[in-house]
Design a protein around this motif. Structure first.
Motif, PDB file in Angstrom:
ATOM      1  N   ASP A  26       0.748  -1.202  -0.124  1.00 25.82           N
ATOM      2  CA  ASP A  26       0.122   0.027   0.065  1.00 25.82           C
ATOM      3  C   ASP A  26       0.737   1.252  -0.091  1.00 25.82           C
ATOM      4  N   SER A  27       2.313   1.075   0.483  1.00 25.48           N
ATOM      5  CA  SER A  27       3.028   2.410   0.437  1.00 25.48           C
ATOM      6  C   SER A  27       3.145   2.886  -1.099  1.00 25.48           C
ATOM      7  N   PHE A  28       3.044   2.034  -1.901  1.00 30.69           N
ATOM      8  CA  PHE A  28       3.273   2.398  -3.429  1.00 30.69           C
ATOM      9  C   PHE A  28       2.007   3.739  -3.722  1.00 30.69           C
ATOM     10  N   LEU A  29       0.922   3.361  -3.015  1.00 30.34           N
ATOM     11  CA  LEU A  29      -0.333   4.270  -2.972  1.00 30.34           C
ATOM     12  C   LEU A  29      -0.868   3.949  -4.429  1.00 30.34           C
ATOM     13  N   LEU A  30      -0.742   2.983  -4.789  1.00 32.12           N
ATOM     14  CA  LEU A  30      -1.472   2.561  -6.153  1.00 32.12           C
ATOM     15  C   LEU A  30      -2.741   2.153  -6.054  1.00 32.12           C
ATOM     16  N   SER A  33      -7.528   4.662  -3.756  1.00 32.61           N
ATOM     17  CA  SER A  33      -8.921   4.676  -3.726  1.00 32.61           C
ATOM     18  C   SER A  33      -9.587   4.323  -5.176  1.00 32.61           C
ATOM     19  N   LEU A  34     -10.985   4.228  -5.204  1.00 31.26           N
ATOM     20  CA  LEU A  34     -11.537   3.911  -6.582  1.00 31.26           C
ATOM     21  C   LEU A  34     -11.462   5.440  -7.134  1.00 31.26           C
ATOM     22  N   TYR A  36      -9.319   7.685  -7.119  1.00 32.89           N
ATOM     23  CA  TYR A  36      -7.759   8.075  -7.592  1.00 32.89           C
ATOM     24  C   TYR A  36      -7.821   7.429  -8.812  1.00 32.89           C
ATOM     25  N   THR A  37      -8.127   6.049  -9.059  1.00 28.12           N
ATOM     26  CA  THR A  37      -8.060   5.361 -10.163  1.00 28.12           C
ATOM     27  C   THR A  37      -8.802   5.950 -11.385  1.00 28.12           C
ATOM     28  N   VAL A  38     -10.265   6.424 -10.945  1.00 23.15           N
ATOM     29  CA  VAL A  38     -11.112   7.059 -11.929  1.00 23.15           C
ATOM     30  C   VAL A  38     -10.404   8.440 -12.363  1.00 23.15           C
ATOM     31  N   ALA A  39      -9.930   9.110 -11.501  1.00 28.89           N
ATOM     32  CA  ALA A  39      -9.113  10.192 -11.732  1.00 28.89           C
ATOM     33  C   ALA A  39      -8.061  10.019 -12.849  1.00 28.89           C
ATOM     34  N   ALA A  40      -7.305   9.121 -12.656  1.00 28.56           N
ATOM     35  CA  ALA A  40      -6.235   8.840 -13.508  1.00 28.56           C
ATOM     36  C   ALA A  40      -6.613   8.193 -14.752  1.00 28.56           C
TER      37      ALA A  40
END
Length: 188
Positions: A26-30, A33-34, A36-40
């Protein structure tokens, strides 16, 4: 892609150096959150579609350079905050004070109460400015601002609980660093 890769890798690397006890995938922050993924994904979609239909929109050099400077500033500030805080830095807001938890007020914490948030704020918006993504640029700015407004208040409640008057004095002297965000309101 380079700035995104560097950000996520360096989050893990700095955590490994500073706070190995909290190190995990989780330290990669990949998988932040959902949202964050949608934003990317939205960012990549906007860039691709605008590049196909309005390629001239993606060739505004001064805007891309401004975005790159925001990304570099944000990345450097966030990593400086992580290094300065050392083992006090954690990706998760702490609700219980550990025996080694200290209030960090030196280095970049003398400039901003939440320098890692300031760094991430400008880094994330800078990625969209660099890509000349007007829709995601505005969306990121509003969403990240709202996220940090709420997160700052949550964190400051814990910090007041942990450090009491020492934190309240620090709060009076040093701004959050985030535009139009004052932090938690305290009635004395």
């Amino acid at each position: 892609m380079c700035s995104l890769s560097l950000f996520h890798y360096s989050e893990y690397l700095v955590t490994a150096v500073n706070n190995p006890k909290s190190l995990s995938l989780d330290s990669f922050l990949l998988n932040h959150s959902l949202e964050y993924t949608v934003a990317a994904l939205s960012s990549w979609l906007e860039f691709t579609l605008e590049n196909i239909f309005w390629p001239e929109l993606k060739q505004i050099t001064w805007l891309s350079v401004t975005g790159l400077l925001m990304v570099v500033f944000g990345e450097c500030l966030r990593k400086a905050a992580m290094f300065t805080a050392g083992s006090n830095f954690n990706h998760v807001v702490q609700n219980e004070k550990s025996d080694t938890h200290t209030l960090v007020t030196s280095g970049v914490y003398a400039w901003f109460r939440h320098p890692s948030y300031v760094g991430w704020f400008y880094w994330s918006i800078g990625t969209q400015v660099m890509l000349c993504n007007p829709i995601c640029g505005v969306s990121y700015a509003l969403t990240v601002w709202r996220f940090f407004r709420d997160r700052t208040e949550e964190e400051e409640i814990s910090l007041i609980h942990f450090f009491g008057e020492e934190y309240l004095e620090y709060k009076k002297r040093v701004p959050t660093g985030l535009p139009f965000i004052k932090g938690v309101k305290v009635d004395l």
